[in-house]
Design a protein around this motif. Structure first.
Motif, PDB file in Angstrom:
ATOM      1  N   LEU A   1       0.812  -1.207   0.000  1.00  0.00           N
ATOM      2  CA  LEU A   1       0.000   0.000   0.000  1.00  0.00           C
ATOM      3  C   LEU A   1       0.851   1.263   0.000  1.00  0.00           C
ATOM      4  O   LEU A   1       0.402   2.308  -0.474  1.00  0.00           O
ATOM      5  CB  LEU A   1      -0.953   0.011   1.198  1.00  0.00           C
ATOM      6  CG  LEU A   1      -2.349  -0.569   0.896  1.00  0.00           C
ATOM      7  CD1 LEU A   1      -2.276  -2.072   0.644  1.00  0.00           C
ATOM      8  CD2 LEU A   1      -3.329  -0.277   2.030  1.00  0.00           C
ATOM      9  N   THR A   2       2.073   1.180   0.511  1.00  0.00           N
ATOM     10  CA  THR A   2       2.964   2.341   0.458  1.00  0.00           C
ATOM     11  C   THR A   2       3.514   2.539  -0.940  1.00  0.00           C
ATOM     12  O   THR A   2       3.621   3.667  -1.425  1.00  0.00           O
ATOM     13  CB  THR A   2       4.124   2.157   1.455  1.00  0.00           C
ATOM     14  OG1 THR A   2       3.589   1.966   2.764  1.00  0.00           O
ATOM     15  CG2 THR A   2       5.024   3.371   1.459  1.00  0.00           C
ATOM     16  N   GLY A   3       3.857   1.447  -1.616  1.00  0.00           N
ATOM     17  CA  GLY A   3       4.267   1.498  -3.016  1.00  0.00           C
ATOM     18  C   GLY A   3       5.452   2.407  -3.260  1.00  0.00           C
ATOM     19  O   GLY A   3       6.485   2.308  -2.589  1.00  0.00           O
ATOM     20  N   PRO A   4       5.338   3.328  -4.223  1.00  0.00           N
ATOM     21  CA  PRO A   4       6.471   4.167  -4.611  1.00  0.00           C
ATOM     22  C   PRO A   4       6.994   5.073  -3.509  1.00  0.00           C
ATOM     23  O   PRO A   4       8.085   5.608  -3.626  1.00  0.00           O
ATOM     24  CB  PRO A   4       5.892   5.017  -5.761  1.00  0.00           C
ATOM     25  CG  PRO A   4       4.732   4.250  -6.267  1.00  0.00           C
ATOM     26  CD  PRO A   4       4.152   3.552  -5.077  1.00  0.00           C
ATOM     27  N   LEU A   5       6.226   5.246  -2.439  1.00  0.00           N
ATOM     28  CA  LEU A   5       6.658   6.114  -1.343  1.00  0.00           C
ATOM     29  C   LEU A   5       7.590   5.404  -0.371  1.00  0.00           C
ATOM     30  O   LEU A   5       7.988   5.981   0.635  1.00  0.00           O
ATOM     31  CB  LEU A   5       5.437   6.625  -0.563  1.00  0.00           C
ATOM     32  CG  LEU A   5       4.477   7.532  -1.329  1.00  0.00           C
ATOM     33  CD1 LEU A   5       3.263   7.834  -0.483  1.00  0.00           C
ATOM     34  CD2 LEU A   5       5.172   8.811  -1.749  1.00  0.00           C
ATOM     35  N   GLY A   6       7.934   4.154  -0.639  1.00  0.00           N
ATOM     36  CA  GLY A   6       8.687   3.336   0.306  1.00  0.00           C
ATOM     37  C   GLY A   6       9.889   4.045   0.903  1.00  0.00           C
ATOM     38  O   GLY A   6      10.757   4.541   0.191  1.00  0.00           O
ATOM     39  N   ALA A   7       9.930   4.112   2.238  1.00  0.00           N
ATOM     40  CA  ALA A   7      11.030   4.740   2.966  1.00  0.00           C
ATOM     41  C   ALA A   7      11.020   4.215   4.393  1.00  0.00           C
ATOM     42  O   ALA A   7      10.052   3.596   4.845  1.00  0.00           O
ATOM     43  CB  ALA A   7      10.887   6.264   2.959  1.00  0.00           C
ATOM     44  N   ALA A   8      12.117   4.463   5.121  1.00  0.00           N
ATOM     45  CA  ALA A   8      12.247   3.947   6.478  1.00  0.00           C
ATOM     46  C   ALA A   8      11.097   4.384   7.367  1.00  0.00           C
ATOM     47  O   ALA A   8      10.631   3.629   8.228  1.00  0.00           O
ATOM     48  CB  ALA A   8      13.579   4.408   7.069  1.00  0.00           C
ATOM     49  N   ARG A   9      10.610   5.593   7.177  1.00  0.00           N
ATOM     50  CA  ARG A   9       9.519   6.103   8.008  1.00  0.00           C
ATOM     51  C   ARG A   9       8.301   5.195   7.953  1.00  0.00           C
ATOM     52  O   ARG A   9       7.660   4.931   8.966  1.00  0.00           O
ATOM     53  CB  ARG A   9       9.138   7.514   7.549  1.00  0.00           C
ATOM     54  CG  ARG A   9       7.813   8.006   8.099  1.00  0.00           C
ATOM     55  CD  ARG A   9       7.394   9.292   7.437  1.00  0.00           C
ATOM     56  NE  ARG A   9       5.996   9.607   7.731  1.00  0.00           N
ATOM     57  CZ  ARG A   9       5.321  10.626   7.199  1.00  0.00           C
ATOM     58  NH1 ARG A   9       5.941  11.422   6.335  1.00  0.00           N
ATOM     59  NH2 ARG A   9       4.070  10.836   7.499  1.00  0.00           N
ATOM     60  N   PHE A  10       7.968   4.709   6.780  1.00  0.00           N
ATOM     61  CA  PHE A  10       6.758   3.915   6.617  1.00  0.00           C
ATOM     62  C   PHE A  10       6.941   2.475   7.088  1.00  0.00           C
ATOM     63  O   PHE A  10       5.966   1.744   7.234  1.00  0.00           O
ATOM     64  CB  PHE A  10       6.320   3.951   5.150  1.00  0.00           C
ATOM     65  CG  PHE A  10       6.048   5.337   4.658  1.00  0.00           C
ATOM     66  CD1 PHE A  10       4.948   6.047   5.098  1.00  0.00           C
ATOM     67  CD2 PHE A  10       6.916   5.951   3.768  1.00  0.00           C
ATOM     68  CE1 PHE A  10       4.701   7.347   4.659  1.00  0.00           C
ATOM     69  CE2 PHE A  10       6.686   7.246   3.326  1.00  0.00           C
ATOM     70  CZ  PHE A  10       5.574   7.946   3.778  1.00  0.00           C
ATOM     71  N   LEU A  11       8.198   2.088   7.332  1.00  0.00           N
ATOM     72  CA  LEU A  11       8.447   0.766   7.892  1.00  0.00           C
ATOM     73  C   LEU A  11       8.282   0.746   9.406  1.00  0.00           C
ATOM     74  O   LEU A  11       8.023  -0.305   9.995  1.00  0.00           O
ATOM     75  CB  LEU A  11       9.865   0.304   7.514  1.00  0.00           C
ATOM     76  CG  LEU A  11      10.314  -1.068   8.019  1.00  0.00           C
ATOM     77  CD1 LEU A  11       9.425  -2.187   7.457  1.00  0.00           C
ATOM     78  CD2 LEU A  11      11.777  -1.326   7.658  1.00  0.00           C
ATOM     79  N   VAL A  12       8.417   1.911  10.044  1.00  0.00           N
ATOM     80  CA  VAL A  12       8.403   1.986  11.503  1.00  0.00           C
ATOM     81  C   VAL A  12       7.209   1.272  12.134  1.00  0.00           C
ATOM     82  O   VAL A  12       7.380   0.503  13.089  1.00  0.00           O
ATOM     83  CB  VAL A  12       8.475   3.457  11.973  1.00  0.00           C
ATOM     84  CG1 VAL A  12       8.221   3.568  13.477  1.00  0.00           C
ATOM     85  CG2 VAL A  12       9.838   4.057  11.629  1.00  0.00           C
ATOM     86  N   PRO A  13       5.975   1.466  11.651  1.00  0.00           N
ATOM     87  CA  PRO A  13       4.837   0.819  12.322  1.00  0.00           C
ATOM     88  C   PRO A  13       4.913  -0.707  12.375  1.00  0.00           C
ATOM     89  O   PRO A  13       4.397  -1.313  13.314  1.00  0.00           O
ATOM     90  CB  PRO A  13       3.631   1.281  11.496  1.00  0.00           C
ATOM     91  CG  PRO A  13       4.060   2.580  10.913  1.00  0.00           C
ATOM     92  CD  PRO A  13       5.516   2.392  10.604  1.00  0.00           C
ATOM     93  N   VAL A  14       5.528  -1.331  11.379  1.00  0.00           N
ATOM     94  CA  VAL A  14       5.596  -2.799  11.353  1.00  0.00           C
ATOM     95  C   VAL A  14       7.005  -3.320  11.624  1.00  0.00           C
ATOM     96  O   VAL A  14       7.241  -4.522  11.556  1.00  0.00           O
ATOM     97  CB  VAL A  14       5.099  -3.350   9.991  1.00  0.00           C
ATOM     98  CG1 VAL A  14       3.603  -3.137   9.833  1.00  0.00           C
ATOM     99  CG2 VAL A  14       5.852  -2.693   8.828  1.00  0.00           C
ATOM    100  N   TRP A  15       7.927  -2.427  11.966  1.00  0.00           N
ATOM    101  CA  TRP A  15       9.316  -2.841  12.126  1.00  0.00           C
ATOM    102  C   TRP A  15       9.519  -3.868  13.230  1.00  0.00           C
ATOM    103  O   TRP A  15      10.350  -4.782  13.068  1.00  0.00           O
ATOM    104  CB  TRP A  15      10.216  -1.633  12.361  1.00  0.00           C
ATOM    105  CG  TRP A  15      11.661  -2.001  12.377  1.00  0.00           C
ATOM    106  CD1 TRP A  15      12.434  -2.369  11.303  1.00  0.00           C
ATOM    107  CD2 TRP A  15      12.509  -2.099  13.522  1.00  0.00           C
ATOM    108  NE1 TRP A  15      13.705  -2.649  11.712  1.00  0.00           N
ATOM    109  CE2 TRP A  15      13.779  -2.504  13.075  1.00  0.00           C
ATOM    110  CE3 TRP A  15      12.310  -1.866  14.880  1.00  0.00           C
ATOM    111  CZ2 TRP A  15      14.854  -2.677  13.935  1.00  0.00           C
ATOM    112  CZ3 TRP A  15      13.376  -2.042  15.741  1.00  0.00           C
ATOM    113  CH2 TRP A  15      14.635  -2.449  15.273  1.00  0.00           C
ATOM    114  N   PRO A  16       8.826  -3.814  14.371  1.00  0.00           N
ATOM    115  CA  PRO A  16       9.026  -4.865  15.379  1.00  0.00           C
ATOM    116  C   PRO A  16       8.756  -6.271  14.842  1.00  0.00           C
ATOM    117  O   PRO A  16       9.390  -7.233  15.296  1.00  0.00           O
ATOM    118  CB  PRO A  16       8.030  -4.492  16.478  1.00  0.00           C
ATOM    119  CG  PRO A  16       7.898  -3.010  16.363  1.00  0.00           C
ATOM    120  CD  PRO A  16       7.958  -2.740  14.887  1.00  0.00           C
ATOM    121  N   LEU A  17       7.849  -6.403  13.888  1.00  0.00           N
ATOM    122  CA  LEU A  17       7.582  -7.715  13.296  1.00  0.00           C
ATOM    123  C   LEU A  17       8.778  -8.179  12.473  1.00  0.00           C
ATOM    124  O   LEU A  17       9.166  -9.355  12.515  1.00  0.00           O
ATOM    125  CB  LEU A  17       6.330  -7.663  12.423  1.00  0.00           C
ATOM    126  CG  LEU A  17       5.058  -7.158  13.098  1.00  0.00           C
ATOM    127  CD1 LEU A  17       3.904  -7.158  12.113  1.00  0.00           C
ATOM    128  CD2 LEU A  17       4.728  -8.002  14.319  1.00  0.00           C
TER     129      LEU A  17
END
Length: 445
Positions: free
Chosen positions: A408-424
Motif C-alpha cells: 500500500l505504500t508502493g512508490p513512497l517506500g522509505a524507512a519512516r513507513f516501515l516503523v509501524p511494522v518494524w518490530p515484526l
C-alpha cells in the motif's frame, strides 16, 4: 520455551539511546516534520471549534483544495496530541509517552525471543546492534508524528492474533479488532485492513461455527463506514481520507511523469491538474477528476509504474533513512531529491558520492544492516515453518502485515513507513539470528 529474561545491560543501552535522542530533540527543538504542523493544527481546531481541520481555521467556508484539510489526517493522532498536551507547543509529555511505547514494543519482541531461543551474550549484543542500526525507531519516538502510536497498535494486532491462534479465546480476537480500529484511526493506510479482517473473520466464523467471531470481525468495517459517512457530511464526498488522492496524483502519477519527462514537466502537469480540479463545482467532483487524470497516466504507463511500485516496496525495507537522520542531525536536504528518486533517474552513484564522507559512511552501515536484517528475517520465517502451528501461522501473519504495508505504500517506500511494522521484521530477524537448540526442542517434545 525457556525463561530467559532480557539482560539488564541490554535495557540500559536501549533506555540510554532513547533518553539521549529525546534529550537532543528537546534541546534542539527538532521534533517537527513536514506533517507535524497539520497534526497539531487539527488538534487545535478540534479543541476550539469541534472540527478536524488541518490548517488554520478559515474565515470563510473552505472550497476547492482547502476542503481536503478536513480529512487529510484521521482523528486518532490529533486526539492523542490533545490528551498529552502536544497542542500547546510543548510536546514533552507526548514524546515521553512515545519513547515509553517504543521501549515497550522492543521489550515485547526481545523478551519473546529471549524465552524462545535462550540467546547468549553475543546474541544479545547482535540484537542490540539490530535495534540501534534502525535509527528511525529512535527518531520517530521523539517526533510529533503518529508512527510510534501506530506501531503500538500494529504490535497489538500481531500479539492478539497470535494469542487467538494459540488459544482460540474470543477476548484475544476482540482485542485484535480493537487494535485494528485504533490503527486505521491513526493512519489511513490501515483502513483497507478492516475489510481483510472482515473476510477472515467471516471465514473462520463460518468454518468453526463461531458467529461471535464473524460479528466482532465486522466492527472495523462498521467503523470505516461511519467515519466515511462523517467525512461526507463535512465535505460532500464519501471517503476515508483525502490523502489517497494526494498520493495518487503528487507521488504515484507524478513519479511516472518525472521519470518520462523530467521534474519541470512533472511540476507543470501536477499544477495543471490541480488548477482544473479546483475549478470543479464541488469537492466530490474535484476528487473524481484527480482520480481520473492520475489513473489515466498510470494506465498509460502501467509497466513503468509497476517498476516504480516494486522499487518502492524494496526501498521500504532497505532505505537507510537519510531524510529522518537529516531531521535529527540537521543535515542539509539533498540536491535533486532523495536517493530513491535519484536511483529512478540513474543518478544514484553521483548522488551518493556527493555526500560528505561521514554521512556516506553512516548511511552505508545502516544500509548493510538493513540488508542483513532482511536476510535474517527471511531465514527466520522459514525456520518458524518447522515450529508449532501457532508459530507457523504467526509468522505468516507477520509477513502478511509487512507485505500489506509495503504494497500500500508502493512508490513512497522509505524507512519512516516501515516503523509501524518494524518490530515484526525485527522479531523474524532475531529468529533467523538464533533459534532454539535441538536439545531444547527435544525437551519440549
Amino acid at each position: 520455551m525457556g525463561k530467559a529474561q532480557v539482560p539488564g545491560w541490554v535495557w540500559a543501552v536501549l533506555v540510554g539511546a532513547h533518553v539521549l535522542t529525546l534529550g537532543w530533540v528537546l534541546r534542539q527543538g527538532n521534533w517537527s516534520f513536514a506533517d507535524t504542523g497539520r497534526y497539531i493544527q487539527a488538534a487545535e481546531n478540534l479543541w476550539r471549534y469541534g472540527e478536524l481541520y488541518a490548517r488554520p481555521w478559515p474565515a470563510i467556508v473552505p472550497s476547492g483544495q482547502a476542503v481536503q484539510e478536513f480529512t487529510i489526517r484521521p482523528v486518532g493522532y490529533p486526539l492523542a496530541i490533545l490528551g498529552l498536551g502536544g497542542a500547546t507547543g510543548h510536546p514533552a509529555m507526548l514524546l515521553v509517552v512515545q519513547n515509553m511505547l517504543s521501549l515497550l514494543s522492543l521489550g515485547v519482541v526481545l523478551k519473546w525471543w529471549g524465552r524462545w531461543a535462550d540467546p547468549g551474550t553475543w546474541d544479545w549484543a547482535l540484537a542490540v546492534g539490530a535495534v540501534l542500526t534502525f535509527p528511525a525507531q529512535l527518531i520517530y519516538a521523539s517526533s510529533v508524528m503518529s508512527e510510534m502510536l501506530l506501531q503500538t497498535a500494529v504490535l497489538g494486532i500481531a500479539i492478539s492474533a497470535f494469542a487467538f491462534i494459540h488459544s482460540c479465546r474470543l477476548r484475544y480476537f476482540a482485542a485484535g479488532v480493537a487494535a485494528v480500529v485504533a490503527a486505521l484511526l491513526l493512519k489511513p493506510v490501515f483502513y483497507p485492513l478492516a475489510f481483510v479482517v472482515a473476510v477472515l473473520a467471516v471465514g473462520v466464523g463460518w468454518r468453526y461455527r463461531r458467529l461471535a467471531v464473524a460479528a466482532i470481525g465486522l466492527v472495523p468495517v462498521l467503523v470505516v463506514g461511519l467515519y466515511m459517512q462523517w467525512n461526507q457530511q463535512r465535505t460532500g464526498y464519501f471517503h476515508f481520507s483525502s490523502i489517497a488522492e494526494i498520493n495518487l496524483l503528487q507521488y504515484n502519477a507524478a513519479g511516472v511523469v518525472r521519470q518520462i519527462d523530467g521534474p519541470e514537466v512533472e511540476e507543470k502537469w501536477v499544477t495543471q491538474v490541480i488548477e482544473r480540479a479546483n475549478a470543479a463545482p464541488d469537492f466530490a467532483t474535484r476528487q473524481h477528476f484527480i482520480q481520473a487524470q492520475a489513473g489515466a497516466m498510470l494506465t498509460a504507463h502501467l509497466g513503468l509504474y509497476a517498476r516504480q511500485h516494486a522499487q518502492g516496496m524494496v526501498a521500504l525495507f532497505l532505505d537507510p533513512g537519510r531524510f529522518d537522520l537529516s531531521q535529527l542531525l540537521g543535515w542539509p536536504p539533498p540536491a535533486g531529491g532523495g536517493l530513491l528518486n535519484q536511483a529512478r533517474q540513474g543518478r544514484l552513484w553521483q548522488a551518493a558520492t556527493s555526500l560528505p564522507w561521514g554521512q556516506l559512511a553512516l548511511l552505508g552501515v545502516i544500509l548493510l544492516a538493513n540488508v542483513a536484517r532482511l536476510g535474517f528475517a527471511v531465514r527466520g520465517f522459514y525456520r518458524l515453518q518447522h515450529d508449532s502451528d501457532a508459530m507457523r501461522y504467526g509468522s505468516w501473519m507477520a509477513v502478511g502485515l509487512l507485505l500489506y504495508v509495503a504494497a500500500l505504500t508502493g512508490p513512497l517506500g522509505a524507512a519512516r513507513f516501515l516503523v509501524p511494522v518494524w518490530p515484526l521484521l525485527l522479531a523474524l530477524a532475531l529468529v533467523g539470528l538464533r533459534g532454539p537448540q535441538p536439545v531444547m526442542q527435544k525437551q519440549e517434545g
